[in-house]
Design an enzyme around this catalytic site. Structure first.
Site, PDB file in Angstrom:
ATOM      1  CB  THR A  40      40.295  13.329  38.836  1.00  0.00           C
ATOM      2  OG1 THR A  40      39.823  14.647  39.155  1.00  0.00           O
ATOM      3  CG2 THR A  40      39.165  12.575  38.183  1.00  0.00           C
TER       4      THR A  40
ATOM      5  CG  HIS B 230      42.407   7.157  54.393  1.00  0.00           C
ATOM      6  ND1 HIS B 230      41.866   8.414  54.275  1.00  0.00           N
ATOM      7  CD2 HIS B 230      43.656   7.235  53.864  1.00  0.00           C
ATOM      8  CE1 HIS B 230      42.750   9.226  53.694  1.00  0.00           C
ATOM      9  NE2 HIS B 230      43.851   8.529  53.447  1.00  0.00           N
TER      10      HIS B 230
ATOM     11  CD  GLU C 283      21.058  26.957  52.265  1.00  0.00           C
ATOM     12  OE1 GLU C 283      21.932  27.488  52.969  1.00  0.00           O
ATOM     13  OE2 GLU C 283      20.314  27.611  51.510  1.00  0.00           O
TER      14      GLU C 283
ATOM     15  CG  ASN D 200      42.041  12.270  46.418  1.00  0.00           C
ATOM     16  OD1 ASN D 200      40.880  12.022  46.743  1.00  0.00           O
ATOM     17  ND2 ASN D 200      42.674  13.355  46.882  1.00  0.00           N
TER      18      ASN D 200
ATOM     19  CG  ASP E 229      39.453  17.556  54.022  1.00  0.00           C
ATOM     20  OD1 ASP E 229      40.389  16.727  54.016  1.00  0.00           O
ATOM     21  OD2 ASP E 229      39.599  18.745  53.706  1.00  0.00           O
TER      22      ASP E 229
END
Ligand code: FPP
Length: 267
Positions: free
Chosen positions: A71, A42, A211, A73, A25
């Site tokens: 899905t 990107h 974790e 995006n 992200d």
């Protein structure tokens, strides 16, 4: 100071996660900060992913799973979606040979049937060519949604019950796991970059005992130093998988009636 070519000396090679998952992200914000278009983030993010895969191989981590496109995006501007589809395809074309040489086995998680046909062809080629490689597993989630994955697994299992291949009692956690895209291989460590602390419909079943590690770094800046920090944090955690190791030891060591001793510990 480590050059990061090999595992940093403060990390225990025997206590590394076997499988790391990443929610990549912050590409857009990384680009904005530099006055660049979002897609530049990107493009840089793809380079970061490639570098992380190499790092996993160098440091002895056997599996990396990356959330490349959810899905949800598809709701982004068409130009950005188109850019991402072309980027995935270009990266595959450009990197496949080298990844194959390095022993990477590539798999794709998600509903691939609605991706552009040329991307689907590259995906099939990459999966076929690398199917027998064993150095590192690289899973890329594209058009992936975890709830949808669980629904599909349930539908497959229900069909087997309907056909008499399974009884309802044979529907176990392990059986459901085997019907997920990851087929029973759950991540030990999930990393999400850019300061967000959500799962965003990623591997909801598989992350039950994983974790979690969150960093403010934007994905394109997630380098070996950042990964080192994530792994050091992972190794500092006490993974109990729902057991209470200390309490069990304490109960055994006081040598009293177990129920009474446990009650005393809780009180
Ligand atoms: C999230 O950042 C990022 C994505 C939705 C795309 C991730 C894709 C890549 C890193 C390319 C990977 C390439 C291959 C070959 C698999 P964001 O756009 O939501 O960033 P923001 O939250 O700052 O806007």
């Amino acid at each position: 100071m480590s050059s990061y070519a090999t595992l940093p000396a403060d990390l225990n090679p025997h206590a590394l996660p076997k499988h790391v998952a990443v929610i990549m992200d912050g590409n857009g914000r990384w680009a904005n900060k530099r006055g660049l278009p979002r897609v530049a983030g990107h493009r840089q993010g793809a380079k970061t992913l490639k570098a992380l895969l190499r790092c996993c191989k160098d440091w002895g981590i056997g599996a990396l799973t990356a959330y490349a496109f959810s899905t949800e995006n598809w709701g982004r501007p068409t130009a950005e979606v188109d850019f991402l589809m072309v980027l995935f395809e270009k990266m595959l074309r450009k990197e496949l040979k080298e990844m194959h040489r390095e022993g990477v086995r590539i798999r794709f998680l998600g509903d691939l049937s609605t991706l552009p046909a040329s991307l689907q062809r590259e995906i099939s080629r990459a999966m076929e060519e690398t199917a027998n490689n064993t150095a590192v597993d690289f899973n890329v989630a594209i058009n992936y949604g975890s709830r949808n994955e669980i629904v599909q697994a349930c539908q497959q299992v229900a069909a087997k019950v309907e056909q008499g291949q399974l009884t309802p009692a044979e529907v176990t956690e392990s059986l459901i796991s085997q019907h997920l895209y990851t087929a029973g291989c759950d991540p030990d460590l999930l990393i999400r970059t850019s300061g967000e602390q959500r799962l965003s419909n990623f591997l909801l079943w598989q992350l039950a005992y994983t974790e979690m590690y969150f960093t403010d770094a934007f994905w394109p800046d997630f380098d070996r130093t950042e990964f080192h920090q994530a792994l050091a944090t992972f190794q500092s955690r006490d993974r109990r998988f729902g057991n209470a190791k200390d309490a069990v030891v304490a109960v055994q060591s006081v040598g009293q009636d177990t129920v009474a001793a446990q009650a005393a510990l809780i009180a």
